[in-house]
Scaffold this motif. Structure first.
Motif, PDB file in Angstrom:
ATOM      1  N   LYS A  36      14.231 -18.468 -14.740  1.00  0.00           N
ATOM      2  CA  LYS A  36      14.822 -17.164 -15.048  1.00  0.00           C
ATOM      3  C   LYS A  36      13.867 -16.007 -14.751  1.00  0.00           C
ATOM      4  N   PHE A  37      12.711 -16.320 -14.196  1.00  0.00           N
ATOM      5  CA  PHE A  37      11.757 -15.277 -13.800  1.00  0.00           C
ATOM      6  C   PHE A  37      11.422 -15.440 -12.322  1.00  0.00           C
ATOM      7  N   ASP A  38      10.782 -14.442 -11.758  1.00  0.00           N
ATOM      8  CA  ASP A  38      10.433 -14.452 -10.337  1.00  0.00           C
ATOM      9  C   ASP A  38       9.194 -15.334 -10.131  1.00  0.00           C
ATOM     10  N   GLU A  39       9.439 -16.566  -9.722  1.00  0.00           N
ATOM     11  CA  GLU A  39       8.345 -17.531  -9.616  1.00  0.00           C
ATOM     12  C   GLU A  39       7.371 -17.189  -8.480  1.00  0.00           C
ATOM     13  N   THR A  40       6.112 -17.536  -8.700  1.00  0.00           N
ATOM     14  CA  THR A  40       5.102 -17.441  -7.651  1.00  0.00           C
ATOM     15  C   THR A  40       5.269 -18.620  -6.700  1.00  0.00           C
ATOM     16  N   VAL A  41       5.128 -18.357  -5.404  1.00  0.00           N
ATOM     17  CA  VAL A  41       5.171 -19.419  -4.400  1.00  0.00           C
ATOM     18  C   VAL A  41       3.732 -19.753  -4.018  1.00  0.00           C
ATOM     19  N   GLU A  42       3.389 -21.020  -4.099  1.00  0.00           N
ATOM     20  CA  GLU A  42       2.028 -21.467  -3.844  1.00  0.00           C
ATOM     21  C   GLU A  42       1.957 -22.355  -2.604  1.00  0.00           C
ATOM     22  N   LEU A  43       0.784 -22.347  -1.979  1.00  0.00           N
ATOM     23  CA  LEU A  43       0.540 -23.209  -0.823  1.00  0.00           C
ATOM     24  C   LEU A  43      -0.640 -24.109  -1.145  1.00  0.00           C
ATOM     25  N   LEU A  64      -2.908 -10.570   2.734  1.00  0.00           N
ATOM     26  CA  LEU A  64      -1.608 -11.075   3.170  1.00  0.00           C
ATOM     27  C   LEU A  64      -0.719  -9.913   3.626  1.00  0.00           C
ATOM     28  N   PRO A  65       0.026 -10.078   4.716  1.00  0.00           N
ATOM     29  CA  PRO A  65       0.850  -8.992   5.260  1.00  0.00           C
ATOM     30  C   PRO A  65       1.807  -8.369   4.248  1.00  0.00           C
ATOM     31  N   ASN A  66       2.320  -9.203   3.346  1.00  0.00           N
ATOM     32  CA  ASN A  66       3.301  -8.721   2.367  1.00  0.00           C
ATOM     33  C   ASN A  66       2.786  -8.760   0.933  1.00  0.00           C
ATOM     34  N   GLY A  67       1.455  -8.893   0.781  1.00  0.00           N
ATOM     35  CA  GLY A  67       0.882  -8.954  -0.549  1.00  0.00           C
ATOM     36  C   GLY A  67       1.258 -10.241  -1.269  1.00  0.00           C
ATOM     37  N   THR A  68       0.939 -10.294  -2.556  1.00  0.00           N
ATOM     38  CA  THR A  68       1.234 -11.487  -3.350  1.00  0.00           C
ATOM     39  C   THR A  68       2.366 -11.257  -4.348  1.00  0.00           C
ATOM     40  N   GLY A  69       2.755 -10.000  -4.503  1.00  0.00           N
ATOM     41  CA  GLY A  69       3.787  -9.692  -5.488  1.00  0.00           C
ATOM     42  C   GLY A  69       3.238  -9.528  -6.886  1.00  0.00           C
ATOM     43  N   LYS A  70       1.916  -9.635  -7.006  1.00  0.00           N
ATOM     44  CA  LYS A  70       1.274  -9.502  -8.313  1.00  0.00           C
ATOM     45  C   LYS A  70       0.234  -8.392  -8.252  1.00  0.00           C
ATOM     46  N   THR A  71       0.233  -7.536  -9.263  1.00  0.00           N
ATOM     47  CA  THR A  71      -0.798  -6.510  -9.370  1.00  0.00           C
ATOM     48  C   THR A  71      -2.025  -7.136 -10.012  1.00  0.00           C
ATOM     49  N   ARG A  72      -3.123  -7.127  -9.298  1.00  0.00           N
ATOM     50  CA  ARG A  72      -4.326  -7.804  -9.788  1.00  0.00           C
ATOM     51  C   ARG A  72      -5.290  -6.805 -10.422  1.00  0.00           C
ATOM     52  N   LYS A  73      -5.851  -7.186 -11.546  1.00  0.00           N
ATOM     53  CA  LYS A  73      -6.808  -6.334 -12.240  1.00  0.00           C
ATOM     54  C   LYS A  73      -8.202  -6.560 -11.662  1.00  0.00           C
ATOM     55  N   VAL A  74      -8.901  -5.458 -11.412  1.00  0.00           N
ATOM     56  CA  VAL A  74     -10.212  -5.527 -10.754  1.00  0.00           C
ATOM     57  C   VAL A  74     -11.307  -5.002 -11.686  1.00  0.00           C
ATOM     58  N   ILE A 175       1.040 -17.275  -2.309  1.00  0.00           N
ATOM     59  CA  ILE A 175       1.340 -16.517  -1.087  1.00  0.00           C
ATOM     60  C   ILE A 175       2.557 -15.604  -1.240  1.00  0.00           C
ATOM     61  N   GLY A 176       2.968 -15.364  -2.481  1.00  0.00           N
ATOM     62  CA  GLY A 176       4.077 -14.447  -2.683  1.00  0.00           C
ATOM     63  C   GLY A 176       4.960 -14.851  -3.840  1.00  0.00           C
ATOM     64  N   LYS A 177       6.121 -14.248  -3.898  1.00  0.00           N
ATOM     65  CA  LYS A 177       7.106 -14.527  -4.943  1.00  0.00           C
ATOM     66  C   LYS A 177       8.398 -15.026  -4.301  1.00  0.00           C
ATOM     67  N   VAL A 178       9.206 -15.745  -5.078  1.00  0.00           N
ATOM     68  CA  VAL A 178      10.498 -16.231  -4.588  1.00  0.00           C
ATOM     69  C   VAL A 178      11.349 -15.065  -4.087  1.00  0.00           C
ATOM     70  N   SER A 179      11.247 -13.919  -4.766  1.00  0.00           N
ATOM     71  CA  SER A 179      12.050 -12.747  -4.389  1.00  0.00           C
ATOM     72  C   SER A 179      11.705 -12.202  -3.001  1.00  0.00           C
ATOM     73  N   PHE A 180      10.570 -12.614  -2.441  1.00  0.00           N
ATOM     74  CA  PHE A 180      10.196 -12.166  -1.092  1.00  0.00           C
ATOM     75  C   PHE A 180      11.216 -12.650  -0.050  1.00  0.00           C
ATOM     76  N   GLY A 181      11.783 -13.839  -0.281  1.00  0.00           N
ATOM     77  CA  GLY A 181      12.645 -14.449   0.722  1.00  0.00           C
ATOM     78  C   GLY A 181      11.822 -15.173   1.767  1.00  0.00           C
ATOM     79  N   LYS A 182      12.492 -16.012   2.566  1.00  0.00           N
ATOM     80  CA  LYS A 182      11.762 -16.900   3.477  1.00  0.00           C
ATOM     81  C   LYS A 182      10.978 -16.151   4.547  1.00  0.00           C
TER      82      LYS A 182
END
Length: 230
Positions: A36-43, A64-74, A175-182
């Motif tokens: 029920k949430f936007d899953e992370t896609v892993e390689l 990554l060309p399209n980012g990861t879909g996650k805002t990372r804290k630095v 490498i992204g989120k499911v919502s990115f699409g293939k």
């Protein structure tokens, strides 16, 4: 191992014995994602090297060309005169010796990436036993030890990821989120795989890419024919 109903439904879409073309593989990953949430896609890429040998290490970083879909804290380690520069570039936390004490005394780990200027590594090096096991130790190879703070922070925020071998000679990367699409997932996959291939050690013998599997964080794995489209 217990598998939930959603996992079993997704697994019905996938033939575990088949090596799928990248586009088909990521299409299946998206379709098999039932959470029920936007899953992370892993390689997960298994390499034909031996990580016990220094001359067979595979490590680097890529935006990554399209980012990861996650805002990372630095978190940035730099001298006081550059701290405002780091904050202006988007750093979430900035400090020097005070941050070392916060990490060691307060067990402070509310960040995803650590960046340091070269002149701070004498201080940051003391945190090796703490940051190292968590994969947070900054290194020049990953671009996280650098005098160019703004560039490093901007790239991380834009979707820069670090890839490195674990003890079983496998690289694990989001490498992204499911919502990115293939299509966007294939673009990110291709960029990462090209970087891994480019980083092949001279000492590596035999087949370099042993296997390549993708999966959403709650979904079943899909085997990719890693030589396709590369």
């Amino acid at each position: 191992m217990f598998r939930g109903k959603n996992y079993k439904e997704g697994a019905k879409l996938i033939d575990r014995a088949t090596l799928y073309d990248p586009a088909e593989a990521f299409d299946l990953v998206c379709k098999a994602s039932k959470a029920k949430f936007d899953e992370t896609v892993e390689l997960h890429v298994k390499l034909g090297v031996d990580s016990r040998h220094a001359d067979q290490q595979v490590r680097g970083a890529i935006v990554l060309p399209n980012g990861t879909g996650k805002t990372r804290k630095v978190l940035v380690f730099c001298k006081e005169e550059r701290q405002q520069e780091a904050l202006d570039a988007g750093a979430d936390y900035v400090g020097a010796q005070d941050m070392v004490e916060r990490i060691t005394k307060e067990n402070f780990f509310d960040y995803d990436v650590v960046v340091a200027t070269p002149d701070m590594m004498g201080i940051v090096g003391r945190l090796g036993k703490v940051l190292g096991p968590k994969g947070l130790m900054p290194t020049p190879k990953a671009g996280t030890v650098t005098p160019n703070l703004a560039q490093a922070i901007n790239e991380i925020k834009a979707g820069k990821i670090e890839y490195r071998l674990d003890k079983t000679n496998i690289i694990h990367c989001p490498i992204g989120k499911v919502s990115f699409g293939k299509d966007k997932l294939v673009e990110n996959y291709t960029a990462l795989m090209n970087a891994i291939i480019k980083a092949k050690p001279a000492a590596a013998k035999g087949q370099y890419i042993k296997s390549c599997v993708t999966a959403s964080s709650m979904g079943p794995g899909v085997k990719i024919n890693a030589l396709k489209q590369l």
